[in-house]
Design an enzyme around this catalytic site. Structure first.
Site, PDB file in Angstrom:
ATOM      1  N   ASP A 280     -15.627   0.817  -4.013  1.00  0.00           N
ATOM      2  CA  ASP A 280     -14.312   1.159  -3.482  1.00  0.00           C
ATOM      3  C   ASP A 280     -13.282   0.681  -4.498  1.00  0.00           C
ATOM      4  O   ASP A 280     -13.556  -0.164  -5.349  1.00  0.00           O
ATOM      5  CB  ASP A 280     -14.090   0.515  -2.112  1.00  0.00           C
ATOM      6  CG  ASP A 280     -13.117   1.306  -1.243  1.00  0.00           C
ATOM      7  OD1 ASP A 280     -12.299   2.078  -1.804  1.00  0.00           O
ATOM      8  OD2 ASP A 280     -13.164   1.185  -0.008  1.00  0.00           O
ATOM      9  N   GLU A 484      -1.221   3.936  12.574  1.00  0.00           N
ATOM     10  CA  GLU A 484      -2.642   3.603  12.446  1.00  0.00           C
ATOM     11  C   GLU A 484      -3.194   4.254  11.186  1.00  0.00           C
ATOM     12  O   GLU A 484      -2.900   5.409  10.880  1.00  0.00           O
ATOM     13  CB  GLU A 484      -3.439   4.049  13.670  1.00  0.00           C
ATOM     14  CG  GLU A 484      -3.522   5.531  13.895  1.00  0.00           C
ATOM     15  CD  GLU A 484      -4.543   5.921  14.960  1.00  0.00           C
ATOM     16  OE1 GLU A 484      -5.372   5.086  15.350  1.00  0.00           O
ATOM     17  OE2 GLU A 484      -4.506   7.086  15.395  1.00  0.00           O
TER      18      GLU A 484
END
Length: 736
Positions: A280, A484
């Site tokens: 990542d 979110e």
């Protein structure tokens, strides 16, 4: 000038052919094979070509090809390549593309075949966009063919802001949807991949967002193998996913992008993974900066390289030359890791002459095409979940006399998109969809009425009184990706995208109560969001509730299709909706005790697998053959044609003690006309009944198993909410 008849005919024919519109796949004549270097020779094996290329590279050139941004090697005629591309629910961050429903909405369809079609459309658009991009020498980030999708982490806690990117809380559902998605992306050509999919974030990763760069996810062997790993395993062994992305966090003390246990023992050795591993973005830097498992960038690069990470999204691998000088790694290991990542680029045809690859011919006509928009609409229709329908208030009549629409999300395009999205000029908001379907004679009015996340600045209320006078009011509420999502994406969140409080914003709750106060007319609540929203007090006062997720560019039309009865709702919840966050274990606790439908003992607001229809279904004649062929008869006993998701659960003899209370083992989406019955079969094996012991090893429990088949989780709460009863059968596994 005089032309012969024959010449005129030929000329006209040529002109007509030249004016024909281009098809999805324009024929490209392969370039005449010619090569300067051995690795350019398509007549040789891939291994020979890869070895030849690596042998041509200097050490610095090798290192440069280990980063996500691979610079051009001009002396060899190798163009720049950027590994970082996204396709979560459509080609993302790269201009015009079809925006399908967010991933959690795809899961709510419980439809493997549909997801395969969606992913095939996405990969068609990806290839078309790549083919167009290289014509203008656009090789920038997000314009390549290695897509870091799907996200098959388990949505084990509804507070996680990135849960919207997943396929929900169940490992089996996640596996089935994920396998279909990967197969659709990668295509079925025997020689070339259409695009390269990548399963992320491996492994045991689901918040908190704020702590992801330093957090250590501690799990039992049982939870690891029962919950967190099965989807990754399925994508590797069933879908041959090309890439795996390591997570930011540590798991069991080891950073995921440098874990010998995760990357070598499990992924490479046990599962036989042959593709590439990518970190990542910035995760290898976290080794020394936050996890403190190494002291220098060189040590971090060495740890990641030794344990299998082939591509560094970031820049730590730039110090690999120093790491080699310091004796931390060898150039031979670097060569091995480079060859592993180059294989992916060769599979994509990136080193082959234009026209050799069958996907070179896919052209721009597929991008956000009419066919793909219709597919986006169908997908959104099947994702919408009906949570309440008091006195069958829905569907509304299209010739309703007066209709009032309120809510901050009615005309909000943001709630169509989710995160990791493309852009399009064809978005249909929920208000657009509603207006487009009612009679021209219907009086329809709209006011936002309330701000999304805070009290109105102006206290004057011109909406609630007017709304109460209409024959029905549709309130489009909920949340959006502004509150979110990923840590830096949700700019309205003070918790870096997570949702510690699962309720609607208080101002929306107060507004809905005011709308219903003294009002006997139907109030229909439409909720947008990518995660559970706890609305226990609102559920009791509204007449109908539709949860529509982030439904994509055709979301407005799809919502209207359900509201007005063009289709019956058939989506099912891929995650449990608790009544409040108070029902949940500590967010940082990765134990599955008390989590998800499998282990949650408290009564939820809405159970996993739940979703109502405009008709009713009856289940009967559940039978199991000696080779575990399960059959059941399903009947549509109502007056409306509809689709149903038939769900098969088991409970072991140790259910609720050592094992899950319920365990989803199979599902099928079927279509039944009003009054129609159909036999539905599921092919299980004895292994389908295996459970995991404390060591993470599959075992078969002795005793009586219970099989349940129905349209929802076979719990009391499902029945209380109006789900059709499931049918059950008790069997002794292994007794045949």
């Amino acid at each position: 000038m005089v032309f012969s008849t024959k010449f005129t005919t030929i000329l006209l024919t040529a002109l007509l052919i030249g004016c024909q519109p281009k098809s999805k796949s324009d024929e490209i004549v392969p370039e005449t094979p010619s090569f300067t270097y051995e690795w350019e020779n398509t007549g040789l094996s891939m291994d020979v070509r890869i070895n030849a290329l690596v042998n041509e590279l200097t050490l610095d050139e090798k290192i440069s090809q280990m980063l996500d941004v691979c610079p051009p090697i001009e002396r060899l005629g190798i163009p720049e390549y950027n590994w970082w591309n996204e396709a979560l629910h459509g080609v993302a961050r790269n201009g015009r593309a079809t925006v399908f429903p967010q991933a959690i909405g795809l899961a709510a369809t419980f439809d493997e075949d549909l997801v395969l079609r969606v992913a095939t459309a996405i990969s068609d658009e990806a290839r078309a966009k790549y083919n167009e991009a290289i014509k203008i020498n656009n090789r920038s980030r997000y314009s390549g063919l290695t897509f870091w999708s799907p996200n098959v982490n388990i949505f084990r806690d509804p507070r996680w802001g990135r849960g919207q990117e997943t396929y929900g809380e169940d490992p089996f559902l996640t596996s089935r949807i994920g396998v279909s998605f990967v197969k659709g992306l990668q295509g079925d050509d025997s020689n070339y991949m259409k695009v390269a999919a990548c399963a992320k974030h491996y492994a045991v990763h689901s918040g908190p967002e704020e702590l992801r760069h330093e957090f250590d996810a501690v799990v039992s062997k049982k939870d690891l193998h029962e919950t967190y790993l099965p989807a990754f395993k399925a994508l590797v062994q069933e879908a041959n996913v090309e890439g795996i992305m390591g997570a930011y966090n540590r798991t069991l003390g080891e950073p995921c992008c440098g874990s010998p246990y995760l990357l070598q023992e499990i992924l490479r050795k046990d599962w036989g993974f042959k593709g590439y591993i990518v970190s990542d973005c910035g995760a290898i830097n976290d080794f020394h900066a936050y996890h403190k498992v190494t002291n220098t960038p060189e040590e971090s690069a060495a740890l990641a390289l030794k344990n299998g990470t082939n591509v560094n999204c970031g820049n730590v691998y730039a110090v690999l030359g120093n790491a080699i000088k310091q004796g931390l790694v060898t150039e031979e290991l670097l060569d091995q890791r480079l060859k592993e990542n180059l294989r992916t680029r060769f599979k994509l045809g990136l080193f082959d002459p234009l026209g050799t690859n069958p996907y070179d011919s896919i052209n721009a006509s597929v991008i956000d095409s009419k066919e793909h928009r219709q597919l986006a609409r169908e997908t959104a229709q099947k994702s919408i979940v009906l949570l309440k329908n008091k006195d069958n208030v829905l569907p509304l009549k299209k010739d309703i006399r007066t209709l009032y629409v309120v809510g901050p999300n009615a005309a909000n395009e943001e709630v169509l998109l989710g995160n990791y999205y493309g852009v399009t000029s064809n978005t249909q908001t929920i208000l657009d969809g509603i207006v487009g379907q009612v009679s021209p004679g219907t009086s329809i009015n709209y006011k936002s009425g309330v701000l999304p996340f805070r009290d109105n600045v102006n206290p004057i209320d011109w909406s609630t009184g007017e709304a109460k006078s209409a024959d029905a009011c549709i309130a489009v509420m909920g949340i959006s990706p502004l509150v979110e999502g990923e840590e830096g994406e949700s700019i309205a969140s003070d918790t870096k995208g997570d949702r510690p409080n699962l309720t609607l914003p208080k101002n929306q709750i107060d507004y809905l109560k005011k709308l219903k106060e003294g009002n006997s007319k139907p109030l229909v609540l439409i909720l947008t969001g990518g995660s559970p929203i706890a609305i226990p007090e609102i559920h009791d006062i509204v007449d109908a509730v539709l949860f529509v997720w982030y439904p994509g560019e055709e979301g407005g039309n799809a919502v209207a299709d359900v509201l007005f009865g063009n289709v019956s709702p058939s989506g099912k919840l891929p995650i449990t909706f608790p009544k409040s966050a108070d029902q949940l274990p500590a967010y940082e606790d990765y134990s599955m005790k008390g989590r998800t439908y499998k282990y949650m003992v408290e009564e939820p607001l809405y159970p996993f697998g739940f979703g109502l229809s405009y008709t009713n279904f009856k289940y009967k004649n559940l039978q199991v053959s000696k080779d575990y062929l399960v059959s059941v008869e399903v009947s549509n006993i109502g007056n409306t044609d509809a689709e149903e998701v038939v769900q098969l659960y088991i409970s072991s003899p140790s259910a609720g003690v050592q094992d899950p209370i319920y365990d989803l083992k199979s599902f099928k989406r079927i279509k039944l006309a009003a009054g129609e019955s159909k036999a539905v079969e599921f092919k299980l094996t004895e292994a389908s009944f295996n459970q995991y012991n404390d060591e993470g090893i599959m075992v078969l429990r002795k005793g009586e198993y219970t099989l349940y088949i129905g349209g929802s989780l076979p719990s009391q709460r499902s029945k209380d909410l109006g789900a059709d009863p499931s049918t059950l059968l008790k069997i002794e596994v292994g007794a045949f």
